[in-house]
Scaffold this motif. Structure first.
Motif, PDB file in Angstrom:
ATOM      1  N   LYS B   9       0.822  -1.216   0.000  1.00 41.12           N
ATOM      2  CA  LYS B   9       0.000   0.000   0.000  1.00 41.12           C
ATOM      3  C   LYS B   9       0.852   1.260   0.000  1.00 41.12           C
ATOM      4  N   ALA B  16       4.498   1.532 -13.506  1.00 41.78           N
ATOM      5  CA  ALA B  16       4.517   0.219 -14.147  1.00 41.78           C
ATOM      6  C   ALA B  16       5.952  -0.258 -14.356  1.00 41.78           C
ATOM      7  N   TYR B  40       0.670 -10.092 -10.977  1.00 42.26           N
ATOM      8  CA  TYR B  40       0.467  -8.964 -10.069  1.00 42.26           C
ATOM      9  C   TYR B  40      -0.402  -7.920 -10.743  1.00 42.26           C
ATOM     10  N   TRP B  41      -0.996  -7.090  -9.908  1.00 43.74           N
ATOM     11  CA  TRP B  41      -1.871  -6.012 -10.387  1.00 43.74           C
ATOM     12  C   TRP B  41      -1.460  -4.742  -9.664  1.00 43.74           C
ATOM     13  N   LEU B  42      -1.441  -3.669 -10.407  1.00 40.39           N
ATOM     14  CA  LEU B  42      -0.921  -2.406  -9.910  1.00 40.39           C
ATOM     15  C   LEU B  42      -1.927  -1.282 -10.117  1.00 40.39           C
ATOM     16  N   ASP B  43      -2.179  -0.516  -9.065  1.00 39.30           N
ATOM     17  CA  ASP B  43      -2.924   0.743  -9.184  1.00 39.30           C
ATOM     18  C   ASP B  43      -1.913   1.858  -8.963  1.00 39.30           C
ATOM     19  N   GLU B  44      -1.462   2.441 -10.061  1.00 44.99           N
ATOM     20  CA  GLU B  44      -0.431   3.493  -9.976  1.00 44.99           C
ATOM     21  C   GLU B  44      -0.926   4.697  -9.177  1.00 44.99           C
ATOM     22  N   THR B  48      -0.857   1.025  -4.996  1.00 38.98           N
ATOM     23  CA  THR B  48      -1.285  -0.265  -4.434  1.00 38.98           C
ATOM     24  C   THR B  48      -0.893  -1.388  -5.382  1.00 38.98           C
ATOM     25  N   PHE B  50      -0.943  -5.722  -5.794  1.00 38.91           N
ATOM     26  CA  PHE B  50      -1.382  -7.050  -5.355  1.00 38.91           C
ATOM     27  C   PHE B  50      -0.494  -8.072  -6.057  1.00 38.91           C
TER      28      PHE B  50
END
Lengths: 82, 82
Positions: B9, B16, B40-44, B48, B50
């Protein structure tokens, strides 16, 4: 279409069966909102659920959960897959 | 092998490219600990991340992140995929 990861926390009774049932309800109505729930991951011990969902908006993804079974997420993030 | 979802977090500079670089470092050393970082997953926008990871234990998954780049997760959950 945007991709989201939502997180449900401290869900009471989040057994594999109960979550699979809720999931089925999502799948039954999601098309109406142009939403596609993809995969999910469940930690039964803490009642944590992660749902990966393609949706036109965060609100559309939430609406499906609300209308299908009422269990909306605590957090939702727009993500890109790495 | 157990499956875990970890959550990072408020990561500063979680672009990216930066996350892909960190990822590569995980992949380079993970075998030593019997760990396999999957997707994996990214919220720039919120920093955050995952990460889905197969590992013999939570500690082994964490050790790879720590040794590869030092960015350990804030939360880690043992999950089953639905």
């Amino acid at each position: 279409m945007p991709l989201y990861m939502d997180v449900h926390k401290n869900v009471d009774g989040a057994t594999a069966t109960a979550v699979a049932d809720a999931r089925l309800k999502d799948l039954q109505i999601q098309e109406k909102y142009g939403v596609k729930y993809c995969k999910y991951w469940l930690d039964e011990s803490t009642g944590t659920i992660f749902c990966l969902v393609e949706a036109p908006s965060k609100e559309a993804a939430e609406r499906v959960h609300r209308e299908a079974h009422g269990l909306t997420a605590d957090e939702i993030y727009e993500v890109m897959e790495g």
